[in-house]
Design an enzyme around this catalytic site. Structure first.
Site, mmCIF file in Angstrom:
data_model
loop_
_atom_site.group_PDB
_atom_site.id
_atom_site.type_symbol
_atom_site.label_atom_id
_atom_site.label_comp_id
_atom_site.label_asym_id
_atom_site.label_seq_id
_atom_site.Cartn_x
_atom_site.Cartn_y
_atom_site.Cartn_z
ATOM 1 N N ASP A 186 0.826 -1.207 0.000
ATOM 2 C CA ASP A 186 0.000 0.000 0.000
ATOM 3 C C ASP A 186 0.865 1.264 0.000
ATOM 4 O OD1 ASP A 186 -1.963 1.937 0.448
ATOM 5 O OD2 ASP A 186 -3.083 0.647 1.811
ATOM 6 N N ASP A 190 -10.648 3.993 -2.093
ATOM 7 C CA ASP A 190 -11.262 2.974 -1.260
ATOM 8 C C ASP A 190 -12.768 2.858 -1.483
ATOM 9 O OD1 ASP A 190 -8.794 2.524 -0.169
ATOM 10 O OD2 ASP A 190 -9.182 3.646 1.671
#
Length: 401
Positions: A146, A218
């Protein structure tokens, strides 16, 4: 005799190695579970074990779900030699991996190319080889990497040079790819950097070697988020295929305020997109209707079709979107989504235009959510409730011309 046996064994091993090399990691979109959507950074060893047990007991493993992925929050401190250790909530990562493997499943883990993860734990910057070696020794099978704090590092290093920032990002992901290769264990490599710099154009390059990459920000457990992210996948189909997939983020099926219709729609859309199917709910306590969606094998088969084609938007008609996905052996999946406002009761009447799908004449198919045989033609009217889906598989489509 000893020489011939040795030669025979060497030949068998070479053949096995060739077969393994010919079968790419993530030949179909990865399926499993990820801890973040429900547990966030508070996830524990017990939560992961419970998820693994639930995947077996619920039938999810037998339906194709394999990976049990720990997201952010497992990291502890590095020792004097720089080796990463897990925190008190994860007392023994090797034992956890063994527990997951003993159930016919695989373990995933999470890190960042930056100094810190999104939740503020230790990232892998400067320790890529050490971390990859540690993951392999633990028995890890999947890495989600990430961007997080590395994004801030890019900006501070080259504040007025976006091109240099992008080079830094590419190199950071390539560095971990090299480290994973040297660690000597097949590990699915998942890039999470939110679609920055059209990641689909470079992530599958052998230097980076990603197996999947996030294409958007997201997701959240609300119908409008699912719809927004799904529609952003239009135009990306040519970048997906066996071993490398567009990733519109983890599943929210069973989370938040998603209705049963929205759960079906969410799952159907991800299947049409050949997206990774990573459940994000509390598997140990999921409701029967949620399990029914996640284990609908006829829909999973659309996602896992070995042809590896991502679906595309065929056309829109007002509040209805029609998508198609080519399947192996000449089949075709057709999905009709009613994305209209849920405030208006009743169903939305819609007439399917087969010619716009490249089809001619009546088509015999199967409704994948009811199992019923259906006939598609240009004269039928589909009554579809708001935020619901009609998903049909046609095994022998009659094409125009």
């Amino acid at each position: 005799m000893r020489r011939s046996c040795t030669a025979w064994l060497a030949a068998v091993l070479c053949l096995a190695q060739g077969i393994a090399q010919a079968t790419p990691v993530a030949a179909t979109p990865p399926m499993g579970w990820n801890s973040w959507n429900y547990f966030a950074e508070k996830v524990t060893d017990a939560d992961v074990r419970a998820a693994a047990d639930a995947m077996v007991a619920s039938g999810m493993r037998d339906a194709g779900y394999v990976y049990v992925n720990i997201d952010d929050g497992w990291q502890g401190q590095r020792d004097a030699n720089g080796v990463i250790h897990s925190n008190a909530r994860f007392p023994d990562m090797k034992a956890l991996a063994d527990y997951v493997h003993a159930r016919g499943l695989k373990l995933g883990i999470y890190s960042s190319p930056g100094p810190k993860t999104c939740a503020g734990y230790a990232g892998s910057l400067g320790h890529e080889k050490q971390d990859a070696k540690t993951y392999a020794e633990w028995g890890v099978d999947y890495l989600k990497y990430d961007l997080c704090s590395f994004g801030e590092l890019m900006k501070s290093t080259a504040p007025s040079n976006p091109e240099q920032q992008m080079r830094m990002m590419h190199e950071a992901y390539a560095t971990m790819r090299t480290a994973l290769n040297e660690a000597g264990r097949p590990i699915v490599y998942s890039l999470c950097q939110y679609g920055v710099d059209a990641v689909w154009e470079w992530a599958a390059d052998p230097k980076v070697g990603a197996n999947l990459w996030r294409t958007t920000g997201d997701i959240a457990p609300h119908g409008e988020f699912v719809y927004a992210i799904a529609t952003m996948q239009a135009g990306l189909a040519n970048y997906a295929g066996p071993g490398h997939w567009n990733d519109p983020d983890m599943l929210e099926v069973g989370n938040g305020d998603l209705t049963e219709a929205e759960n079906r729609t969410h799952f159907s859309w991800w299947a049409m997109l050949a997206a990774p199917l990573l459940a994000g709910n509390d598997l140990a306590h999921m409701k029967p209707e949620v399990k029914a969606v996640l284990t609908r094998r006829e829909v999973i088969a659309i996602d896992q079709d070995p042809l590896g084609k991502q679906g595309t938007r065929a056309y829109t008609d007002g509040e209805v979107e029609v998508w198609t996905k080519p399947l192996s052996h000449g089949g075709l999946a057709v999905a009709v989504f009613n994305v209209g406002d849920t405030r208006y009761a009743g169903t939305h009447p819609f007439r399917l235009d087969l010619k716009r799908l490249g089809l001619h004449g009546k088509q015999q198919g199967t409704d994948l959510w009811t199992g019923n045989a259906v006939t598609l033609d240009d004269h039928q009217v589909v009554g579809l409730a708001s935020h619901d889906v009609w998903l049909v598989r046609i095994d022998a489509p009659h094409t125009a011309g």
